[in-house]
Scaffold this motif. Structure first.
Motif, PDB file in Angstrom:
ATOM      1  N   LYS A 258       0.838  -1.190   0.000  1.00  0.00           N
ATOM      2  CA  LYS A 258       0.000   0.000   0.000  1.00  0.00           C
ATOM      3  C   LYS A 258       0.880   1.251   0.000  1.00  0.00           C
ATOM      4  O   LYS A 258       0.507   2.292  -0.517  1.00  0.00           O
ATOM      5  CB  LYS A 258      -0.934   0.032   1.216  1.00  0.00           C
ATOM      6  N   SER A 259       2.041   1.104   0.635  1.00  0.00           N
ATOM      7  CA  SER A 259       3.005   2.204   0.570  1.00  0.00           C
ATOM      8  C   SER A 259       4.407   1.620   0.713  1.00  0.00           C
ATOM      9  O   SER A 259       4.561   0.438   1.040  1.00  0.00           O
ATOM     10  CB  SER A 259       2.734   3.218   1.679  1.00  0.00           C
ATOM     11  N   GLY A 260       5.412   2.421   0.446  1.00  0.00           N
ATOM     12  CA  GLY A 260       6.779   1.941   0.487  1.00  0.00           C
ATOM     13  C   GLY A 260       7.182   1.344  -0.854  1.00  0.00           C
ATOM     14  O   GLY A 260       6.385   1.306  -1.785  1.00  0.00           O
ATOM     15  N   GLU A 261       8.424   0.874  -0.907  1.00  0.00           N
ATOM     16  CA  GLU A 261       8.856   0.297  -2.180  1.00  0.00           C
ATOM     17  C   GLU A 261       9.776  -0.890  -1.955  1.00  0.00           C
ATOM     18  O   GLU A 261      10.407  -1.029  -0.908  1.00  0.00           O
ATOM     19  CB  GLU A 261       9.521   1.354  -3.050  1.00  0.00           C
ATOM     20  N   ILE A 262       9.847  -1.702  -2.989  1.00  0.00           N
ATOM     21  CA  ILE A 262      10.708  -2.886  -2.935  1.00  0.00           C
ATOM     22  C   ILE A 262      11.656  -2.772  -4.119  1.00  0.00           C
ATOM     23  O   ILE A 262      11.204  -2.640  -5.270  1.00  0.00           O
ATOM     24  CB  ILE A 262       9.869  -4.183  -3.025  1.00  0.00           C
ATOM     25  N   LEU A 263      12.926  -2.802  -3.842  1.00  0.00           N
ATOM     26  CA  LEU A 263      13.903  -2.551  -4.891  1.00  0.00           C
ATOM     27  C   LEU A 263      14.760  -3.784  -5.132  1.00  0.00           C
ATOM     28  O   LEU A 263      15.246  -4.409  -4.192  1.00  0.00           O
ATOM     29  CB  LEU A 263      14.810  -1.379  -4.504  1.00  0.00           C
ATOM     30  N   LEU A 264      14.937  -4.098  -6.400  1.00  0.00           N
ATOM     31  CA  LEU A 264      15.888  -5.144  -6.769  1.00  0.00           C
ATOM     32  C   LEU A 264      17.051  -4.438  -7.427  1.00  0.00           C
ATOM     33  O   LEU A 264      16.894  -3.783  -8.456  1.00  0.00           O
ATOM     34  CB  LEU A 264      15.237  -6.134  -7.749  1.00  0.00           C
TER      35      LEU A 264
END
Lengths: 594, 222
Positions: free
Chosen positions: B60-66
């Motif tokens: 819903k918020s935040g991010e996931i980075l590869l």
């Protein structure tokens, strides 16, 4: 995609088979209903077209109506634009009027009761009285006995001198009288007929429309001896088109001679062995091969009696004509030709051969001379026939018969009633055996059958549309169910990075393949099923006929053949719907899923 | 820069007017060559977390980075190439054989068909005679091995496993944990496994625990 779809079908045999059965039953229901519905219509048409309302109308009413009433109506609609204005019943009435009040003509021949040779002039249709049949009924205005060809020629000549004014001519005829002293023995009957020939070619069986002159060379009292001079037009101008020089000139103005030339004045005056033929006339040999006849070719006209050829005279083709047409597409000559009126109006004149009058007379004289010298039987005909110009006449419905085919089965009773009203006054005062006008028909049996067919047809019609809706609904439900059922597989494939559209396309492809297979089998099964049912119905119907004749039975047997084109079309359309709807659902599901 | 970074990710379920928070502003980082386990109580949000980093669901918020890029920039590629999944219920295509299941994943990832599928199956302990069997004819442990083979065949950088030993006996569980260790340490993969089995968690390199109170992932010393 295909590989996966096939794998799924192969590894899930039971599920695929159930799906196949569902599709198969749906397709079967649909195709079966449609086929039965369409065939109901065909069967009804067959029965309707095989109906003959035959009336023996002796005296001067010498109209024959052939072919299907529907063909005639089609043409009639084009010409008169009546479709919008009249309902089916009115059509019948109108056409009937038109038949019996076709433009006037002169009849030279014999009374059927063998009393006199006579000349009669039949009135021309009065366009203002279309709705009053009896008013327009042709009548004998005068009778002139003839004893030789000179008399005939005199009549023609005198008529010509009168300027082809029908009013004057009527007066002239009234005053003219001759006693019969001898039989004519020369030209008695000439008529344009239109026919449908069967031509068997090397590979195909095809039909060709044509017309021909039919010329009886007989003076036998048992035969009908007529010559028809066609009236000029509907303006009550009595003219002799195509039979004498002036009218030949008139044809020159109206006929479009597309190749070659018209008759010269000399040919018209003195006669010559020349002929103008329709363009696209073909010579047909015994094997059915044909060659186009060109200007300069010789056409052999064979005189024979149907069994033996007597003699042949060759005529040089000097021109090719294209028919007579007016600006509005109406072929004026057609209406003068009372037989052609029942046929394809646009075509009939296109198949006419045109000779100078004196050439024809020579032909008749030669033929009669030949017959006399060789003591040949009297009942002969001169046909453009056999291996030359192949214009194979079918049996001519004898003069005095009026045959009406029906477009709408239900009109039959009304027409009979109408005709009875018309002929009753004419029969008044005569005992039954003396009556000149009779109606012959075995309609009641057919009527009954048609009733059954109609109710069956209604049922199948309803079934066909209901089944279409049901099938489409079921397809939607089955497809949605299939998609839901494979939810887990879909989720897994997505987790592996597969595209949702691709996944549903794969599923859809499976249904398509099963669908094609089931539709194909359903189509074939429907054919067998419907054929079996039709056969059963037909057998019952034939058994129900009190007077089943060969013609009706032949029609029925023809009906048993199925129309593969129709079936393919139904399957194709329904399958197309199936694809479109199925694909549409896929898209909707994908959209919702996203 | 960590291989996979989870930054301030929150997730909640909307149930009518009620908002049920699962994760709140949680962050974590995962590196290649490590075997991670995530433990926590039932319903604490372990599987949700795994779904989020597997791009099966969106935070819903935040991010996931590869490698510094948001995984949703090219989620299809991420699923196809970068991440492999192993589920508790195996999630194999039931009408396919072991080989076909692995092959399907390679097809979807547009990877070479020359990859030795049977070799990979052998690594996870599927013998040659079982490779052409329809997977429903295999035991649970074998099916899970096929699922692992499917996940690793495309050589992902990250392998996500959701209770992969949940339905398996101890011996098979051990075998699978050994495989995960091998994949992390020998093949330099990043293994992230959700489990409620603390014994198994002990055998991983790093343990995260979902703290139900603060709704965050915290490193745990099991």
């Amino acid at each position: 995609m295909l590989k996966k779809a096939l794998l799924h079908i192969r590894r899930n045999k039971l599920k695929s088979f159930i799906l196949f059965i569902v599709f198969f039953l749906m397709a079967l229901l649909m195709t079966f209903s449609f086929i039965m519905k369409e065939d109901g219509t065909s069967l009804k048409n067959i029965i309707t077209n095989s109906l003959d309302l035959r009336m023996t109308l002796k005296g001067t009413l010498t109209y024959g109506v052939y072919g299907t009433y529907e063909n005639y109506l089609d043409e009639y609609e084009k010409i008169e634009g009546l479709k919008e204005e009249l309902n089916d019943s009115d059509y019948v009435k109108y056409v009937y009027q038109d038949i019996i009040t076709a433009p006037g003509y002169i009849t030279i021949g014999k009374n059927l009761d063998d009393t006199d040779t006579m000349v009669s002039y039949n009135t021309v249709r009065n366009e203002n009285t279309n709705d009053e049949i009896s008013k327009n009924m042709p009548a004998i205005l005068n009778e002139i006995a003839l004893d030789n060809l000179d008399d005939l020629n005199n009549i023609v000549r005198e008529k010509r001198e009168l300027g082809y004014n029908s009013k004057k001519y009527e007066e002239y005829l009234k005053d003219y009288s001759l006693d019969v002293t001898d039989e004519i023995g020369i030209l008695q009957y000439r008529q344009f007929l239109y026919d449908m020939n069967t031509k068997i070619g090397p590979d195909v069986l095809e039909y060709k429309n044509t017309s021909y002159y039919k010329m009886y060379l007989t003076s036998d009292l048992e035969d009908y001896n007529y010559i028809f001079f066609y009236n000029g037009d509907t303006e009550l101008q009595s003219e002799c088109l195509g039979i004498d020089s002036k009218e030949s000139l008139e044809i020159k103005e109206d006929v479009d001679i597309v190749e070659g030339r018209n008759f010269t004045d000399d040919e018209i005056k003195n006669g010559a062995r020349v002929v103008i033929i329709p363009i696209n006339t073909f010579m047909v040999d015994k094997d059915g091969y044909n060659t186009k006849v060109e200007v300069g070719d010789m056409i052999p006209v064979t005189i024979h009696n149907g069994l033996n050829e007597y003699m042949t005279i060759e005529y040089e083709v000097i021109g090719l004509h294209d028919g007579i047409r007016h600006d509005d597409g109406y072929v004026e000559f057609e209406e003068r030709n009372f037989n052609a009126i029942a046929y394809n109006v646009n075509n009939s004149f296109n198949y006419m051969l045109i000779f100078p009058e004196n050439t024809l007379i020579e032909l008749y004289e030669e033929a009669d001379k030949f017959r006399s010298e060789n003591d040949l039987p009297l009942v002969n005909s001169v046909n453009v026939y056999k291996d030359e110009i192949y214009v194979n006449p079918r049996d001519y419905l004898s003069l005095g018969d009026l045959v009406i085919g029906f477009h709408n089965f239900d009109d039959y009773a009304k027409v009979v009633e109408m005709i009875e009203e018309t002929i009753d006054p004419l029969n008044e005062g005569h005992e039954e055996y003396q009556r000149d006008y009779h109606i012959e028909s075995t309609i009641d049996d057919y009527y009954q059958i048609a009733g059954t067919i109609e109710s069956n047809q209604r049922l199948f019609e309803m079934m066909s549309y209901v089944s279409l809706v049901v099938v489409l609904l079921l397809m939607i439900l089955v497809y949605i169910y299939q998609i839901k059922r494979r939810k887990e597989e879909t989720a897994l494939l997505i987790s592996l990075g597969d595209d949702k559209g691709h996944i549903y396309n794969t599923y859809f492809l499976e249904y398509l393949m099963i669908g094609i297979f089931s539709y194909f089998l359903a189509g074939i099964s429907s054919v067998f099923l419907t054929t079996a049912i039709k056969k059963m119905m037909v057998d019952q119907n034939i058994a129900a006929l009190s007077k089943a004749n060969d013609s009706i039975i032949a029609y029925y047997e023809g009906y048993l053949g199925f129309d593969s084109y129709h079936i393919i079309l139904i399957l194709f359309v329904s399958y197309l719907l199936f694809i479109l709807i199925g694909y549409g659902i896929s898209r909707i599901v994908i959209k919702e899923g996203n | 820069m960590a291989l996979l970074e989870v930054k301030n990710v929150s997730y909640y379920y909307q149930d009518g007017d009620n908002k049920r928070e699962i994760l709140k502003d949680t962050s974590a980082a995962f590196e290649r060559g490590n075997f991670y386990t995530i433990v926590g109580e039932s319903g604490s949000g372990k599987t949700t977390f795994l779904s989020l980093i597997g791009a099966l669901d969106r935070p819903k918020s935040g991010e996931i980075l590869l490698k510094g890029h948001n995984i949703y920039e090219d989620v299809k590629r991420y699923r196809q190439k970068d991440v492999g999944f192993v589920f508790q219920s195996y999630n194999l295509i039931p009408y396919m054989t072991a080989v076909e299941n692995v092959s399907l994943a390679l097809d979807i990832a547009h990877l070479s068909k020359k990859i030795n599928i049977k070799g990979i199956l052998a690594i996870v302990g599927i013998t040659e005679d079982k490779t052409e069997r329809v997977v429903t004819k295999l035991s649970g442990g074998e099916q899970q091995r096929v699922a692992i083979a499917r996940a690793i065949a495309k050589s992902p950088t990250i392998l996500l496993a959701d209770e992969p030993t949940g339905n398996l006996d101890t011996d098979t569980s051990d075998f699978i944990v050994n495989i995960f260790n091998m994949l992390a340490h020998k093949m330099n993969m990043c293994i992230i496994m959700v489990t409620h089995n603390l014994e198994i968690a002990k055998r991983s390199d790093i343990v995260y625990r979902v703290d139900p109170k603060i709704k965050k992932l915290v490193k745990d010393n099991v």
